[in-house]
Design an enzyme around this catalytic site. Structure first.
Site, PDB file in Angstrom:
ATOM      1  N   LYS A 266       1.564  -2.391  22.598  1.00  0.00           N
ATOM      2  CA  LYS A 266       0.161  -2.802  22.550  1.00  0.00           C
ATOM      3  C   LYS A 266      -0.710  -1.597  22.222  1.00  0.00           C
ATOM      4  O   LYS A 266      -0.363  -0.473  22.587  1.00  0.00           O
ATOM      5  CB  LYS A 266      -0.282  -3.314  23.931  1.00  0.00           C
ATOM      6  CG  LYS A 266       0.210  -4.679  24.311  1.00  0.00           C
ATOM      7  CD  LYS A 266      -0.350  -5.065  25.687  1.00  0.00           C
ATOM      8  CE  LYS A 266       0.231  -6.377  26.172  1.00  0.00           C
ATOM      9  NZ  LYS A 266      -0.153  -7.535  25.374  1.00  0.00           N
ATOM     10  N   ARG A 340       7.414 -15.160  28.514  1.00  0.00           N
ATOM     11  CA  ARG A 340       8.191 -16.394  28.319  1.00  0.00           C
ATOM     12  C   ARG A 340       9.691 -16.136  28.485  1.00  0.00           C
ATOM     13  O   ARG A 340      10.424 -17.047  28.849  1.00  0.00           O
ATOM     14  CB  ARG A 340       7.846 -17.003  26.949  1.00  0.00           C
ATOM     15  CG  ARG A 340       8.209 -16.145  25.775  1.00  0.00           C
ATOM     16  CD  ARG A 340       7.501 -16.588  24.493  1.00  0.00           C
ATOM     17  NE  ARG A 340       6.084 -16.219  24.473  1.00  0.00           N
ATOM     18  CZ  ARG A 340       5.250 -16.512  23.480  1.00  0.00           C
ATOM     19  NH1 ARG A 340       5.676 -17.198  22.438  1.00  0.00           N
ATOM     20  NH2 ARG A 340       3.984 -16.138  23.534  1.00  0.00           N
TER      21      ARG A 340
HETATM   22  N1  BES Z   1       0.568 -10.372  29.016  1.00  0.00           N
HETATM   23  C1  BES Z   1       0.282 -10.728  27.668  1.00  0.00           C
HETATM   24  C2  BES Z   1      -0.831 -11.782  27.577  1.00  0.00           C
HETATM   25  C3  BES Z   1      -2.205 -11.370  28.011  1.00  0.00           C
HETATM   26  C4  BES Z   1      -3.115 -10.899  27.083  1.00  0.00           C
HETATM   27  C5  BES Z   1      -2.599 -11.503  29.331  1.00  0.00           C
HETATM   28  C6  BES Z   1      -4.387 -10.539  27.496  1.00  0.00           C
HETATM   29  C7  BES Z   1      -3.875 -11.137  29.735  1.00  0.00           C
HETATM   30  C8  BES Z   1      -4.768 -10.666  28.799  1.00  0.00           C
HETATM   31  C9  BES Z   1       1.519 -11.319  26.998  1.00  0.00           C
HETATM   32  O1  BES Z   1       2.730 -10.805  27.422  1.00  0.00           O
HETATM   33  C10 BES Z   1       1.401 -11.017  25.526  1.00  0.00           C
HETATM   34  O2  BES Z   1       1.379  -9.879  25.192  1.00  0.00           O
HETATM   35  N2  BES Z   1       1.312 -12.074  24.719  1.00  0.00           N
HETATM   36  C11 BES Z   1       1.139 -11.944  23.306  1.00  0.00           C
HETATM   37  C12 BES Z   1       1.990 -12.975  22.617  1.00  0.00           C
HETATM   38  C13 BES Z   1       2.126 -12.735  21.119  1.00  0.00           C
HETATM   39  C14 BES Z   1       2.964 -11.518  20.868  1.00  0.00           C
HETATM   40  C15 BES Z   1       2.731 -13.966  20.491  1.00  0.00           C
HETATM   41  C16 BES Z   1      -0.344 -12.182  23.013  1.00  0.00           C
HETATM   42  O3  BES Z   1      -0.965 -13.029  23.651  1.00  0.00           O
HETATM   43  O4  BES Z   1      -0.886 -11.492  22.154  1.00  0.00           O
HETATM   44 ZN    ZN Z   2       3.285  -9.001  26.411  1.00  0.00          ZN
END
Ligand code: BES
Ligand code: ZN
Ligand code: ZN
Length: 501
Positions: A266, A340
């Site tokens: 990230k 997931r």
């Molecule tokens: N933990 C994150 C989701 C999240 C984002 C929670 C912002 C709280 C605030 C999750 O693991 C993630 O990174 N999801 C990705 C999925 C994508 C790679 C398909 C996302 O939401 O960008």
């Molecule tokens: Zn994530």
């Protein structure tokens, strides 16, 4: 220590602050007869109080508070709106924020307060006044005692107060866990916290370590955790009531103790909030902590797959194929879609081994959920009308809102993989629209295969943390889910009525 909240039938003599209610009237806030009499007894110049209310143009809405010093003591006049649960919860929170420097306060409530309103007021008072303490601060909390004055409280009102206190304490536990920095909060630490909860709350606990997870085939938890120096755990808490009604509820909470994204790293700004990526797991642990005290009648198991998602030489790679509990294979195209992967193992395990009637998972799963719903509503994915209705009713009553989301069957193709049963993200990843729905479709593959249970998924990525103090939430992790689940589980003698498999 949060303040003690109790019902009293006569005003305590040592109260440093008195809180009176303002209700909305045609020409602004109204101080009723009870408030006027109490203020007079407290030594307040009622005319001066009325003038202040007028000068500040108060309307009687929840959130409004004026303070008048009375010698060494303090009078607060607080808007209570329509006096229903929502407004009293908000009023309670506003009052608690203004009582920070006071040791004890008395709040006259109605002679015979309505149970639901009293519960909401108590939850607002405790949650609005919450502050996270990094260590056992030597400086104790100033506010020690909140006395709710009711001349003839019913037994139901007394119980509602106790339920509100228990619910608020559980919510604070969920907040404490999520506030804790990830340098402390390893999967092992989270499991230790769960052990302490189990001891105090009369729960059974099993914790699987990384070896057991690998041996038993929890390939998702193992893969997500293998980049970290702090190995993963699967926490399993179980509550069996003394006088059990038939039926079994399984709660599953995402327990990512830090989500860097893994090798699909990230950006820094998106990473800072990710110590709270175990908010759902914390909410499940906290919910479990309150079940015995609240006398919940059905069996409940809480599963928290806990792992730290880190990039390293031992981390999983985009393009790896993993095998989940139960044998489903998944091509990992994006290591940041890790929630997931750990949930899939837990859902498949519950389905195969726990014979649940109802499975509810909670997860800070996708950024996409808040693009559509904002930060007030969790996304509720549930194909079962009855379960959806029960959870929506609990959400409305508890103050933790949900909004129904669709399973769009056309998007299921996006999860097809050429090398495995499924891929973990749609081709296009984050740019594929409907990311929260795709994630829910992925999870669905791991439910209802062996046992005919009802399943609901709550995406709490938007509601899990707040950007600023507002009403009963404070800036930071909200503890979302605890109130909703406890309203459902403890709100009736049989939460599974009409929901048994
Ligand atoms: N933990 C994150 C989701 C999240 C984002 C929670 C912002 C709280 C605030 C999750 O693991 C993630 O990174 N999801 C990705 C999925 C994508 C790679 C398909 C996302 O939401 O960008
Ligand atoms: Zn994530
Ligand atoms: Zn995550």
């Amino acid at each position: 220590m949060p303040p003690v909240v109790e019902l009293v039938t006569a005003p305590p003599s040592d109260a440093v602050a008195l809180v009176v209610a303002l209700t909305p009237g045609a020409e602004g806030a109204v101080l009723d007869d009870l408030g006027e009499a109490r203020s007079g007894d407290f030594g307040v110049d009622v005319a001066a109080l009325r003038a202040t209310v007028k000068r500040d143009q108060l309307k009687g809405n929840p959130g409004e508070v004026v303070a008048l010093p009375v010698g060494e003591r303090l009078l607060l006049a607080a808007g209570v709106g329509d006096g229903g649960p929502r407004d009293l919860r908000r009023a309670g929170a506003a009052i608690a924020r203004r009582l920070k420097n006071v040791e004890s306060a008395v709040l006259p409530v109605a002679r015979q307060p309505k149970p639901a309103a009293l519960r909401a007021l108590v939850e607002g008072l405790l949650l609005g006044g919450y502050r996270f303490k990094i260590t056992n601060s030597p400086k104790p909390e100033t506010l020690k005692r909140l006395a709710l004055l009711a001349e003839r409280p019913s037994e139901d009102a007394r119980r509602a107060l106790a339920v509100g206190v228990t619910t608020a304490h559980a919510t604070m536990l969920a907040r404490d866990l999520a506030f804790t920095p990830s340098s402390t909060k390893t999967p092992q630490w989270l499991a230790q916290q769960a052990r302490a909860v189990a001891r105090k709350a009369g729960l059974q606990i099993t914790v699987r370590d990384e070896r057991q997870l690998a041996a038993e085939g929890f390939g998702g938890v193992v893969a997500v955790g293998m980049g970290s120096a702090h190995p993963p755990r699967l926490i399993e808490l179980s509550y069996t009531p003394d006088d059990a009604a038939p039926g079994h509820v399984v709660l599953v909470g995402k327990g990512i103790t830090f989500d860097s994204g893994g090798l699909s790293l990230k950006p820094n700004a998106g990473m800072i909030a990710m110590k709270t990526d175990m908010a759902a797991g914390g909410a499940v642990i906290a919910t479990m902590s309150a079940l015995r005290e609240l006398g919940v009648r059905v069996r409940v198991t809480g599963l928290v797959p806990a792992a730290e998602n880190m990039p390293s030489g031992s981390a999983q790679r985009p393009s790896d194929v993993i095998t989940h509990f139960g044998g489903t294979t998944v091509e990992v195209l994006n290591t940041d879609a890790e929630g997931r992967l750990v949930l899939a193992d837990a859902l498949a395990y519950a389905d195969a081994n726990l014979a649940p009637d109802v499975v509810i998972d909670l997860a800070t799963l996708t950024g996409a959920i808040s693009s559509g719903l904002g930060k007030r509503h969790a996304g509720l994915f549930c194909a079962d009308d009855r379960l959806r209705a029960a959870l929506t009713a609990a959400a409305d009553a508890s103050g933790e809102a949900v909004w129904p989301m669709p399973f769009v069957e056309d998007y299921r193709d996006a999860l097809e993989s050429t090398v495995a049963d499924l891929s973990n993200v749609a081709v296009g990843g984050r740019d594929y629209k409907g990311g929260a729905i795709v994630a829910a479709l992925f999870l669905r593959e791991f439910t209802g295969r062996r046992s005919p249970s009802r399943w609901a998924h709550l995406d709490i990525a938007g509601v899990g943390r707040a950007e600023a103090d507002e009403h009963e939430v404070v800036k930071g992790p909200t503890g979302y889910g605890v109130r909703l689940l406890l309203h459902w589980l403890a709100g009736s003698a049989d939460p599974l009525r009409g929901l048994r498999a």
